[in-house]
Design a protein around this motif. Sequence first.
Motif, PDB file in Angstrom:
ATOM      1  N   ARG A  33      27.117  15.047  11.509  1.00  0.00           N
ATOM      2  CA  ARG A  33      27.980  16.236  11.487  1.00  0.00           C
ATOM      3  C   ARG A  33      28.424  16.654  10.088  1.00  0.00           C
ATOM      4  O   ARG A  33      28.700  17.820   9.848  1.00  0.00           O
ATOM      5  CB  ARG A  33      29.152  16.080  12.440  1.00  0.00           C
ATOM      6  N   GLN A  34      28.474  15.740   9.127  1.00  0.00           N
ATOM      7  CA  GLN A  34      28.914  16.076   7.768  1.00  0.00           C
ATOM      8  C   GLN A  34      27.774  16.555   6.869  1.00  0.00           C
ATOM      9  O   GLN A  34      28.015  17.081   5.795  1.00  0.00           O
ATOM     10  CB  GLN A  34      29.594  14.860   7.121  1.00  0.00           C
ATOM     11  N   ASP A  35      26.526  16.372   7.302  1.00  0.00           N
ATOM     12  CA  ASP A  35      25.359  16.732   6.493  1.00  0.00           C
ATOM     13  C   ASP A  35      24.649  17.921   7.140  1.00  0.00           C
ATOM     14  O   ASP A  35      24.021  17.778   8.189  1.00  0.00           O
ATOM     15  CB  ASP A  35      24.416  15.534   6.386  1.00  0.00           C
ATOM     16  N   LEU A  36      24.749  19.090   6.508  1.00  0.00           N
ATOM     17  CA  LEU A  36      24.234  20.324   7.098  1.00  0.00           C
ATOM     18  C   LEU A  36      22.755  20.229   7.458  1.00  0.00           C
ATOM     19  O   LEU A  36      22.360  20.605   8.567  1.00  0.00           O
ATOM     20  CB  LEU A  36      24.472  21.508   6.166  1.00  0.00           C
ATOM     21  N   GLU A  37      21.927  19.741   6.553  1.00  0.00           N
ATOM     22  CA  GLU A  37      20.483  19.697   6.823  1.00  0.00           C
ATOM     23  C   GLU A  37      20.155  18.776   7.997  1.00  0.00           C
ATOM     24  O   GLU A  37      19.344  19.125   8.857  1.00  0.00           O
ATOM     25  CB  GLU A  37      19.714  19.289   5.564  1.00  0.00           C
ATOM     26  N   SER A  38      20.803  17.642   8.064  1.00  0.00           N
ATOM     27  CA  SER A  38      20.580  16.729   9.196  1.00  0.00           C
ATOM     28  C   SER A  38      21.114  17.322  10.486  1.00  0.00           C
ATOM     29  O   SER A  38      20.521  17.144  11.558  1.00  0.00           O
ATOM     30  CB  SER A  38      21.247  15.378   8.929  1.00  0.00           C
ATOM     31  N   LEU A  39      22.212  18.040  10.393  1.00  0.00           N
ATOM     32  CA  LEU A  39      22.786  18.696  11.572  1.00  0.00           C
ATOM     33  C   LEU A  39      21.847  19.778  12.098  1.00  0.00           C
ATOM     34  O   LEU A  39      21.640  19.909  13.309  1.00  0.00           O
ATOM     35  CB  LEU A  39      24.152  19.276  11.213  1.00  0.00           C
ATOM     36  N   LEU A  40      21.239  20.542  11.193  1.00  0.00           N
ATOM     37  CA  LEU A  40      20.246  21.536  11.616  1.00  0.00           C
ATOM     38  C   LEU A  40      19.030  20.855  12.242  1.00  0.00           C
ATOM     39  O   LEU A  40      18.496  21.330  13.244  1.00  0.00           O
ATOM     40  CB  LEU A  40      19.837  22.416  10.444  1.00  0.00           C
ATOM     41  N   ASP A  41      18.606  19.736  11.664  1.00  0.00           N
ATOM     42  CA  ASP A  41      17.507  18.970  12.265  1.00  0.00           C
ATOM     43  C   ASP A  41      17.861  18.565  13.694  1.00  0.00           C
ATOM     44  O   ASP A  41      17.064  18.725  14.611  1.00  0.00           O
ATOM     45  CB  ASP A  41      17.211  17.704  11.452  1.00  0.00           C
ATOM     46  N   VAL A  69      19.239  28.363   7.168  1.00  0.00           N
ATOM     47  CA  VAL A  69      18.616  28.945   8.364  1.00  0.00           C
ATOM     48  C   VAL A  69      17.484  29.888   7.959  1.00  0.00           C
ATOM     49  O   VAL A  69      16.393  29.858   8.538  1.00  0.00           O
ATOM     50  CB  VAL A  69      19.693  29.658   9.220  1.00  0.00           C
ATOM     51  N   GLN A  70      17.717  30.721   6.955  1.00  0.00           N
ATOM     52  CA  GLN A  70      16.679  31.634   6.478  1.00  0.00           C
ATOM     53  C   GLN A  70      15.471  30.861   5.950  1.00  0.00           C
ATOM     54  O   GLN A  70      14.326  31.207   6.266  1.00  0.00           O
ATOM     55  CB  GLN A  70      17.225  32.534   5.364  1.00  0.00           C
ATOM     56  N   ASN A  71      15.713  29.828   5.158  1.00  0.00           N
ATOM     57  CA  ASN A  71      14.611  29.028   4.618  1.00  0.00           C
ATOM     58  C   ASN A  71      13.799  28.380   5.730  1.00  0.00           C
ATOM     59  O   ASN A  71      12.571  28.421   5.717  1.00  0.00           O
ATOM     60  CB  ASN A  71      15.128  27.952   3.663  1.00  0.00           C
ATOM     61  N   ARG A  72      14.480  27.795   6.694  1.00  0.00           N
ATOM     62  CA  ARG A  72      13.770  27.143   7.798  1.00  0.00           C
ATOM     63  C   ARG A  72      12.977  28.167   8.611  1.00  0.00           C
ATOM     64  O   ARG A  72      11.857  27.906   9.024  1.00  0.00           O
ATOM     65  CB  ARG A  72      14.747  26.388   8.698  1.00  0.00           C
ATOM     66  N   LYS A  82      12.068  28.882  15.029  1.00  0.00           N
ATOM     67  CA  LYS A  82      12.532  30.220  14.642  1.00  0.00           C
ATOM     68  C   LYS A  82      13.619  30.701  15.613  1.00  0.00           C
ATOM     69  O   LYS A  82      14.655  31.231  15.194  1.00  0.00           O
ATOM     70  CB  LYS A  82      11.369  31.213  14.625  1.00  0.00           C
ATOM     71  N   THR A  83      13.386  30.500  16.889  1.00  0.00           N
ATOM     72  CA  THR A  83      14.350  30.910  17.903  1.00  0.00           C
ATOM     73  C   THR A  83      15.679  30.189  17.719  1.00  0.00           C
ATOM     74  O   THR A  83      16.750  30.799  17.803  1.00  0.00           O
ATOM     75  CB  THR A  83      13.795  30.664  19.315  1.00  0.00           C
ATOM     76  N   ARG A  84      15.624  28.874  17.449  1.00  0.00           N
ATOM     77  CA  ARG A  84      16.869  28.118  17.256  1.00  0.00           C
ATOM     78  C   ARG A  84      17.618  28.623  16.028  1.00  0.00           C
ATOM     79  O   ARG A  84      18.843  28.708  16.031  1.00  0.00           O
ATOM     80  CB  ARG A  84      16.565  26.624  17.141  1.00  0.00           C
ATOM     81  N   MET A  85      16.904  28.982  14.977  1.00  0.00           N
ATOM     82  CA  MET A  85      17.568  29.501  13.782  1.00  0.00           C
ATOM     83  C   MET A  85      18.261  30.835  14.086  1.00  0.00           C
ATOM     84  O   MET A  85      19.366  31.089  13.609  1.00  0.00           O
ATOM     85  CB  MET A  85      16.578  29.657  12.627  1.00  0.00           C
ATOM     86  N   LEU A  86      17.646  31.643  14.920  1.00  0.00           N
ATOM     87  CA  LEU A  86      18.288  32.899  15.329  1.00  0.00           C
ATOM     88  C   LEU A  86      19.489  32.639  16.226  1.00  0.00           C
ATOM     89  O   LEU A  86      20.511  33.340  16.133  1.00  0.00           O
ATOM     90  CB  LEU A  86      17.280  33.813  16.020  1.00  0.00           C
ATOM     91  N   GLU A  87      19.396  31.633  17.091  1.00  0.00           N
ATOM     92  CA  GLU A  87      20.542  31.267  17.933  1.00  0.00           C
ATOM     93  C   GLU A  87      21.716  30.830  17.070  1.00  0.00           C
ATOM     94  O   GLU A  87      22.861  31.210  17.336  1.00  0.00           O
ATOM     95  CB  GLU A  87      20.171  30.123  18.881  1.00  0.00           C
TER      96      GLU A  87
END
Length: 117
Positions: A33-41, A69-72, A82-87
Motif C-alpha cells: 500500500r505504501q509503494d505506488l508501483e507495487s500497488l498498481l501491480d 497510469v499513462q506510462n503503463r 489498459k482497461t484497469r488503468m482507465l478504471e
Amino acid sequence: MDWKMPSCVKPVKRRGDVILTKEDKAPTLQDVRQDLESLLDLSITRWFLEADVIEALKQHDQQRILNSVQNRFNETQHIEVKTRMLEISADVLGTSATGWVRELVNQAGGLEPSNLG
C-alpha cells in the motif's frame, strides 16, 4: 520376460517437501500500500478494482498516479491492463484525468466526447 521402462520415460525423483518462504508468497495489499508501483501491480492481478485498493491508491499523489497510469497504458498492448488503468483513472483520479482521457478518445477516431452518447 521382465518388463522394462521405456527409455523415453524418466522416473520422477522426489526431492522432499516444498517450503514456501515469505518471498515466495504473493504480496498482500498491506505489503504494497505504501509503494505506488507495487500497488498498481497488485491492482492488475485483481479480478475487480475494489474499494480497498481504490482507497489505498487515493493515499498517493494524484500526479504521480496519473503519470504511472499513462506510462503503463502506453507501454502495453494487453487490453485488460489498459482497461484497469482507465478504471483507476475514473475511480481514483476522477476529473484530474479528464484531459488524458479526452486525448485517448480523440486518438481513437477523432471522436468528441459530446458525440458519444
